[in-house]
Design a protein around this motif. Structure first.
Motif, PDB file in Angstrom:
ATOM      1  N   LYS A  68     -55.044  16.953  28.646  1.00 53.37           N
ATOM      2  CA  LYS A  68     -53.888  15.989  28.369  1.00 53.37           C
ATOM      3  C   LYS A  68     -54.694  14.841  28.722  1.00 53.37           C
ATOM      4  O   LYS A  68     -54.509  13.686  28.169  1.00 53.37           O
ATOM      5  N   LEU A  69     -55.255  14.737  29.997  1.00 57.96           N
ATOM      6  CA  LEU A  69     -55.854  13.537  30.564  1.00 57.96           C
ATOM      7  C   LEU A  69     -57.034  12.959  29.611  1.00 57.96           C
ATOM      8  O   LEU A  69     -57.029  11.778  29.196  1.00 57.96           O
ATOM      9  N   ALA A  70     -57.790  13.923  28.945  1.00 59.37           N
ATOM     10  CA  ALA A  70     -59.099  13.585  27.978  1.00 59.37           C
ATOM     11  C   ALA A  70     -58.354  12.929  26.807  1.00 59.37           C
ATOM     12  O   ALA A  70     -58.743  11.904  26.320  1.00 59.37           O
ATOM     13  N   LEU A  71     -57.213  13.431  26.403  1.00 55.16           N
ATOM     14  CA  LEU A  71     -56.434  12.928  25.176  1.00 55.16           C
ATOM     15  C   LEU A  71     -56.085  11.844  25.442  1.00 55.16           C
ATOM     16  O   LEU A  71     -56.172  10.815  24.532  1.00 55.16           O
ATOM     17  N   ALA A  72     -55.263  11.429  26.503  1.00 51.31           N
ATOM     18  CA  ALA A  72     -54.730  10.132  26.730  1.00 51.31           C
ATOM     19  C   ALA A  72     -55.825   9.103  26.919  1.00 51.31           C
ATOM     20  O   ALA A  72     -55.610   7.753  26.456  1.00 51.31           O
ATOM     21  N   ARG A  73     -57.027   9.557  27.469  1.00 48.60           N
ATOM     22  CA  ARG A  73     -58.272   8.392  27.615  1.00 48.60           C
ATOM     23  C   ARG A  73     -58.743   8.169  26.074  1.00 48.60           C
ATOM     24  O   ARG A  73     -58.833   6.978  25.839  1.00 48.60           O
ATOM     25  N   ASP A  74     -58.934   9.088  25.396  1.00 50.95           N
ATOM     26  CA  ASP A  74     -59.492   9.099  24.098  1.00 50.95           C
ATOM     27  C   ASP A  74     -58.318   8.319  23.069  1.00 50.95           C
ATOM     28  O   ASP A  74     -58.926   7.513  22.393  1.00 50.95           O
ATOM     29  N   ALA A  75     -57.071   8.439  23.319  1.00 50.75           N
ATOM     30  CA  ALA A  75     -56.258   7.990  22.534  1.00 50.75           C
ATOM     31  C   ALA A  75     -56.167   6.588  22.688  1.00 50.75           C
ATOM     32  O   ALA A  75     -55.482   5.869  21.900  1.00 50.75           O
ATOM     33  N   LEU A  76     -56.558   6.165  23.872  1.00 47.41           N
ATOM     34  CA  LEU A  76     -56.233   4.403  24.120  1.00 47.41           C
ATOM     35  C   LEU A  76     -57.494   3.838  23.206  1.00 47.41           C
ATOM     36  O   LEU A  76     -57.277   2.783  22.768  1.00 47.41           O
ATOM     37  N   SER A  77     -58.655   4.429  22.728  1.00 45.56           N
ATOM     38  CA  SER A  77     -59.636   3.904  22.106  1.00 45.56           C
ATOM     39  C   SER A  77     -59.193   3.031  20.849  1.00 45.56           C
ATOM     40  O   SER A  77     -59.837   1.777  20.592  1.00 45.56           O
ATOM     41  N   PRO A  78     -58.117   3.440  20.028  1.00 37.69           N
ATOM     42  CA  PRO A  78     -57.856   2.802  18.844  1.00 37.69           C
ATOM     43  C   PRO A  78     -57.041   1.374  19.152  1.00 37.69           C
ATOM     44  O   PRO A  78     -56.958   0.535  18.427  1.00 37.69           O
ATOM     45  N   VAL A  79     -56.602   1.279  20.471  1.00 35.59           N
ATOM     46  CA  VAL A  79     -56.078  -0.007  20.855  1.00 35.59           C
ATOM     47  C   VAL A  79     -56.933  -1.036  21.057  1.00 35.59           C
ATOM     48  O   VAL A  79     -56.686  -2.175  20.864  1.00 35.59           O
ATOM     49  N   PHE A  80     -58.107  -0.755  21.424  1.00 32.38           N
ATOM     50  CA  PHE A  80     -59.152  -1.777  21.821  1.00 32.38           C
ATOM     51  C   PHE A  80     -59.897  -2.732  20.528  1.00 32.38           C
ATOM     52  O   PHE A  80     -59.722  -4.009  21.098  1.00 32.38           O
ATOM     53  N   PRO A  81     -60.194  -2.209  19.597  1.00 31.10           N
ATOM     54  CA  PRO A  81     -60.629  -2.932  18.610  1.00 31.10           C
ATOM     55  C   PRO A  81     -59.807  -4.086  18.222  1.00 31.10           C
ATOM     56  O   PRO A  81     -58.615  -3.801  18.043  1.00 31.10           O
ATOM     57  N   TYR A  82     -60.566  -5.100  17.822  1.00 32.98           N
ATOM     58  CA  TYR A  82     -59.660  -6.086  16.953  1.00 32.98           C
ATOM     59  C   TYR A  82     -59.107  -5.379  15.434  1.00 32.98           C
ATOM     60  O   TYR A  82     -59.849  -4.579  15.025  1.00 32.98           O
TER      61      TYR A  82
ATOM     62  N   ARG B 149     -49.797   6.582  28.417  1.00 31.43           N
ATOM     63  CA  ARG B 149     -49.241   6.926  29.730  1.00 31.43           C
ATOM     64  C   ARG B 149     -48.458   8.244  29.989  1.00 31.43           C
ATOM     65  O   ARG B 149     -48.849   8.886  30.976  1.00 31.43           O
ATOM     66  N   VAL B 150     -47.708   8.546  29.154  1.00 25.95           N
ATOM     67  CA  VAL B 150     -47.055   9.739  29.142  1.00 25.95           C
ATOM     68  C   VAL B 150     -47.951  10.854  29.056  1.00 25.95           C
ATOM     69  O   VAL B 150     -47.923  11.899  29.843  1.00 25.95           O
ATOM     70  N   LEU B 151     -48.904  10.831  28.259  1.00 28.86           N
ATOM     71  CA  LEU B 151     -49.785  12.067  28.334  1.00 28.86           C
ATOM     72  C   LEU B 151     -50.619  12.143  29.592  1.00 28.86           C
ATOM     73  O   LEU B 151     -51.027  13.128  30.044  1.00 28.86           O
ATOM     74  N   ALA B 152     -51.176  11.144  29.872  1.00 27.95           N
ATOM     75  CA  ALA B 152     -51.768  11.086  31.126  1.00 27.95           C
ATOM     76  C   ALA B 152     -50.939  11.658  32.302  1.00 27.95           C
ATOM     77  O   ALA B 152     -51.630  12.315  33.082  1.00 27.95           O
ATOM     78  N   LEU B 153     -49.621  11.323  32.402  1.00 26.54           N
ATOM     79  CA  LEU B 153     -48.979  11.436  33.339  1.00 26.54           C
ATOM     80  C   LEU B 153     -48.640  13.207  33.340  1.00 26.54           C
ATOM     81  O   LEU B 153     -48.556  13.963  34.422  1.00 26.54           O
ATOM     82  N   ARG B 154     -48.525  13.399  32.223  1.00 29.76           N
ATOM     83  CA  ARG B 154     -48.436  14.856  31.745  1.00 29.76           C
ATOM     84  C   ARG B 154     -49.546  15.783  32.415  1.00 29.76           C
ATOM     85  O   ARG B 154     -49.387  16.599  32.827  1.00 29.76           O
TER      86      ARG B 154
ATOM     87  N   PHE C 157     -41.191  16.903  23.129  1.00 36.02           N
ATOM     88  CA  PHE C 157     -40.948  15.681  22.615  1.00 36.02           C
ATOM     89  C   PHE C 157     -42.220  14.903  22.316  1.00 36.02           C
ATOM     90  O   PHE C 157     -42.113  13.775  21.499  1.00 36.02           O
ATOM     91  N   VAL C 158     -43.282  14.936  23.342  1.00 34.52           N
ATOM     92  CA  VAL C 158     -44.460  14.200  23.132  1.00 34.52           C
ATOM     93  C   VAL C 158     -45.493  15.127  22.816  1.00 34.52           C
ATOM     94  O   VAL C 158     -46.593  15.099  23.605  1.00 34.52           O
ATOM     95  N   PRO C 159     -45.888  15.593  21.727  1.00 29.14           N
ATOM     96  CA  PRO C 159     -47.018  16.780  21.350  1.00 29.14           C
ATOM     97  C   PRO C 159     -48.297  15.848  21.128  1.00 29.14           C
ATOM     98  O   PRO C 159     -48.196  14.664  20.934  1.00 29.14           O
ATOM     99  N   ASP C 160     -49.276  16.659  21.322  1.00 27.15           N
ATOM    100  CA  ASP C 160     -50.483  15.822  20.693  1.00 27.15           C
ATOM    101  C   ASP C 160     -50.543  15.149  19.658  1.00 27.15           C
ATOM    102  O   ASP C 160     -51.083  14.087  19.593  1.00 27.15           O
ATOM    103  N   SER C 161     -49.835  15.583  18.720  1.00 30.61           N
ATOM    104  CA  SER C 161     -49.712  14.830  17.382  1.00 30.61           C
ATOM    105  C   SER C 161     -49.139  13.411  17.461  1.00 30.61           C
ATOM    106  O   SER C 161     -49.478  12.628  16.662  1.00 30.61           O
ATOM    107  N   ALA C 162     -48.475  13.235  18.339  1.00 27.81           N
ATOM    108  CA  ALA C 162     -47.950  11.807  18.690  1.00 27.81           C
ATOM    109  C   ALA C 162     -49.113  10.776  18.816  1.00 27.81           C
ATOM    110  O   ALA C 162     -48.668   9.629  18.447  1.00 27.81           O
ATOM    111  N   VAL C 163     -50.288  11.201  19.078  1.00 36.96           N
ATOM    112  CA  VAL C 163     -51.325  10.132  19.007  1.00 36.96           C
ATOM    113  C   VAL C 163     -52.487  10.653  17.912  1.00 36.96           C
ATOM    114  O   VAL C 163     -53.555  10.225  18.103  1.00 36.96           O
ATOM    115  N   GLY C 164     -52.273  11.476  17.132  1.00 40.38           N
ATOM    116  CA  GLY C 164     -52.976  11.719  16.087  1.00 40.38           C
ATOM    117  C   GLY C 164     -53.601  10.917  15.013  1.00 40.38           C
ATOM    118  O   GLY C 164     -54.726  10.983  14.789  1.00 40.38           O
TER     119      GLY C 164
END
Length: 809
Positions: free
Chosen positions: A237-251, A223-228, A200-207
């Motif tokens: 999965k942990l690395a993907l979760a960390r890296d997928a946060l980066s688009p949230v940070f910039p204005y 959070r789902v990917l990190a806990l997975r 239900f939450v493949p890597d592509s969910a944050v593609g």
């Protein structure tokens, strides 16, 4: 689409009831017995969702733990595995749902079921619940997980209903439970559950950073990917979760996320600092804490933007513990969802407290200076919440309680007072004004920001919340103004500050998910950080109403002007000066020009040539030059179901005092003017009305609106079109505010609210000796008998204030 399941409800249950303290098992990575990083990560997450550092025998924790045990016992005793359900009242499957709404409801019950199992797992893991280490409860949790996996949440299932249930709600509760019950599950179960999450939450969910994978939703997915990764021991999965946060940070410059002016938007057009923004802040705090010190630590330097946003984006909307409803979107309609005797009504205070706790958690990853200041701010907000003390918040999880208690009990932290100043959030058409003793917030709408958001049957009558709604609160008074059943009982056509047609609107008029956007550009203004001139070109939702509205936010007052008010709907048009919720009893005295009016319900009057009015316990209202105003005392009855299809049907009643200008049916070029004086007593209100020279209304037309206050050295004008008002001249639409200071200097603030000026000339007919400083947008500054400022292209300034400082001749 957006979730049918209330985020706030889910967090309160999964991250709230879950957020307890004093675990039976290891409570930190340092105490993990195994050397592998995943054991340490599980220990860290246990601490984050169970809490630490408080005594299970001390209040309020003792009672909360007992309640947790009681609730878990109820779920345990009533659990009845059957086809399509784990509990009889939480049916999650129907082979042929009749409507999309039914399908949404079924998918929400999947989240509900996993959340109940999470509650049971917390009661098993926590000390002091009465079920700590109970083997029957442990076995029931495992049975429940197996049943849900076999029945619905597995890698062969096709999702239905709401995407959120499958990608965020269910997997978050499932994975939290897996962490808590890890030793009881075994490798085969863990693999099966992880396979379901992967389905239900493949890597592509944050593609890509689009659609339902932006802002708060992206943080939830991470959070789902990190806990997975934690549960399934997957470094990838942990690395993907960390890296997928980066688009949230910039204005961002449009749509979802944090904007450089402090705006936070979700669903493309909705100001959401107090709801989705709260989720994002809390989620980031937990992920930063989980990964800190590990090989997956979040090191993106742009995360500092999130730290900066604590005071730049969230703090302006926090006041004495509450988070302002102007940035809560649909959440304002989620007051009461159950008719049970112990049901709790959500409100702005209860929504604010989790944000305070998230700021405390986030501070652990910020600089020492930031952390110390935030703790001092949180202590002040929490201490001053007389209406709803945070440690008595029944919806606040024990982890959040423990964080707030740790700050309140820390004698080394000195509470900071409420900051004063004005913040203008041009990217989300909002403003906040904070003065000693009171605060206000303004909600507007333009072609980028919706009138209001409805969806999933929520916030059905929020139609006019973006039509210039002016909220205000006192420091020790009127803090429950919008908290105490305001939304289901207030007249939705008479929200404070708005101008609106009485044309009847259908529930959810304008369309779901913020679809209704007015075709206007001139919304915004200028601020020097303390005072402001703000304007809104208003077009009515699903009506022909047009109006120009201006607010001048000053030291002890808000001056409100309206002009060009026109409508052809065959309906009356009104501007509501105020609509105060006086609670169940409504005993506040109301005085007009020195005469106290009857304390009766209902009571109404037309106040002819009124100079001032005063409402005891709230504040005063001044009508420059006198005005005809209508007043009404009434008791209003409604239910949360009226404004939210998931709300309780129980009727509630509140008493109101409403003041409004009646512009009549199909008005042409109507106008109004008034001053709001929060906290003023009758004597000060009368004195302000008597001082006819304090305020000068320079213009109040369809072309310009402006005021001067000589004692403040202030002149402010909203130029809807170019022209001359007092000493100010503009050749194009703009907003201008000039303040002369006692030291012989002056500040000139200019903005292009329309975001389309490629050139602008502003002249101040006042002798100026020199320009002290100016922004790069000023291409020419001429001094002498007058000041002439020529601006270049302002279209890229996003309506922000351009400040010029000069020395007077």
């Amino acid at each position: 689409m957006s979730p049918a399941w209330s985020r706030r409800t889910f967090l309160a249950a999964a991250g709230g009831a879950a957020l307890t303290a004093g675990s039976l098992f290891p409570s930190s990575a340092a105490s993990a017995t195994a050397a592998d990083p995943y054991t340490a990560l599980r220990a860290t997450w246990r601490t984050l969702i169970l809490g630490e550092g408080f005594s299970p025998t001390a209040e309020p924790f003792k009672s909360r733990l007992a309640d947790l045990g009681s609730q878990a016992g109820t779920w345990h005793d009533s659990m009845t595995p059957a086809t399509g359900s784990l509990w009889p009242d939480a049916v999650f499957a129907d082979p042929d749902p009749d409507t999309d709404a039914e399908s949404y409801a079924f998918s929400a019950k999947i989240v509900d079921s996993y959340t109940r199992l999470s509650t049971m797992a917390q009661a098993y893991s926590q000390q002091g619940t009465g079920l700590t280490g109970n083997t029957a409860l442990r076995d029931a949790v495992v049975t429940g997980l197996d049943h849900l996996h076999a029945q619905v949440y597995n890698d062969a299932q096709t999702r239905y209903g709401n995407w959120y249930s499958w990608q965020i709600g269910a997997p978050q509760a499932l994975l939290d439970t897996c962490v808590l019950m890890y030793d009881a599950l075994g490798a085969a179960r863990i693999d099966a559950y992880c396979a379901a999450v992967d389905h239900f939450v493949p890597d592509s969910a944050v593609g890509s950073y689009t659609g339902t994978s932006t802002g708060a939703n992206r943080v939830d997915l991470c959070r789902v990917l990190a806990l997975r990764g934690v549960v399934g021991a997957s470094s990838a999965k942990l690395a993907l979760a960390r890296d997928a946060l980066s688009p949230v940070f910039p204005y961002v410059t449009s749509g979802d996320g944090l904007h450089s002016d402090g705006s936070f938007i979700q669903h493309t057009t909705v100001p959401y600092t107090g709801s989705y923004g709260s989720v994002m802040l809390g989620g980031l705090g937990m992920l930063f804490a989980l990964l800190k010190g590990t090989q997956w630590e979040v090191t993106d330097p742009r995360r500092q933007i999130v730290f900066d946003a604590v005071e730049g984006a969230w703090a302006p909307f926090l006041y004495n513990g509450l988070v302002m409803d102007s940035v809560a979107g649909r959440a304002i309609s989620r007051g009461l969802t159950s008719t049970a005797p112990d049901a709790v009504q959500q409100n702005d205070h209860l929504r604010g407290h989790p944000i305070l706790a998230s700021i405390v958690l986030l501070g652990q990853g910020a600089s020492a200076t930031e952390n110390a200041r935030w703790r001092a701010l949180v202590k002040g907000w929490a201490r001053r919440d007389y209406y709803s003390p945070p440690l008595e918040n029944p919806t606040l999880g024990l982890t959040a309680l423990s964080r707030l208690a740790s700050v309140l009990d820390d004698s080394s932290v000195t509470a900071l007072p409420e900051p004063t100043g004005h913040r203008l959030f041009t990217d989300m058409a909002r403003a906040t004004h904070r003065r000693p003793g009171w605060a206000a917030s303004l909600s507007m709408a333009d072609r980028r920001i919706t009138y209001y958001e409805t969806g999933n049957g929520e916030n059905l009558r929020g139609w006019h919340t973006g039509s210039g709604m002016l909220y205000w609160w006192g420091d020790t008074y009127a803090n429950g103004q919008y908290s105490d059943a305001f939304w289901p009982t207030v007249d939705p056509y008479r929200l404070p500050g708005i101008t609106a047609s009485r044309k009847a609107l259908a529930d959810a008029a304008g369309g779901d998910w913020g679809a209704s956007l007015p075709d206007v550009n001139w919304v915004g203004g200028v601020t020097d950080g303390q005072r402001a001139s703000v304007g809104q070109y208003l077009k009515g939702l699903s009506s022909t109403l047009l109006a120009k509205k201006s607010w001048f936010f000053l030291d002890d007052t808000v001056v409100a002007l309206g002009a060009g008010i026109t409508g052809t709907d065959g309906a009356a048009v009104e501007t509501t000066v105020d609509n105060r919720n006086l609670g169940p009893t409504g005993g506040s005295a109301f005085t007009v020009d020195g005469a106290t009016k009857p304390l009766a319900y209902p009571w109404s009057a037309t106040l002819t040539d009124a100079s001032w009015a005063h409402l005891a316990g709230h504040g005063g209202y001044v009508f420059p030059g006198g005005a005809t105003v209508k007043a009404l005392r009434e008791s209003r009855t409604g239910s949360w179901r009226d404004i939210n299809t998931g709300g309780a049907t129980t009727s509630v009643s509140r008493k109101y005092l409403t003041l409004w200008f009646d512009h009549g049916k199909d008005p042409r070029q109507a106008s109004y003017a008034y001053q709001l004086l929060p906290g003023a007593d009758a004597a000060r209100t009368a004195a302000r009305a008597a001082d006819t020279t304090w305020l000068r209304v320079l213009a109040n037309t369809d072309d310009q609106q402006g005021v001067s206050v000589p004692s403040l050295g202030l002149t402010a004008v909203n130029f809807w079109f170019g022209g001359t008002v007092g000493t100010l001249v503009a050749d194009n639409p703009c907003s201008v505010m000039v303040t002369e200071h006692p030291d012989g200097t002056a500040t000139v603030c200019v903005s292009d609210p329309m975001r389309m000026r490629t050139n602008l000339t502003v002249t101040w007919n006042r002798a100026v000796a020199a320009v002290v400083s100016k922004p790069s947008t000023v291409s020419s500054a001429t001094t002498g008998a007058s000041l002439r400022l020529v601006f270049g292209d302002l279209s890229g300034t996003r309506g922000t204030t351009q400040t010029v400082k000069v020395r007077l001749a």
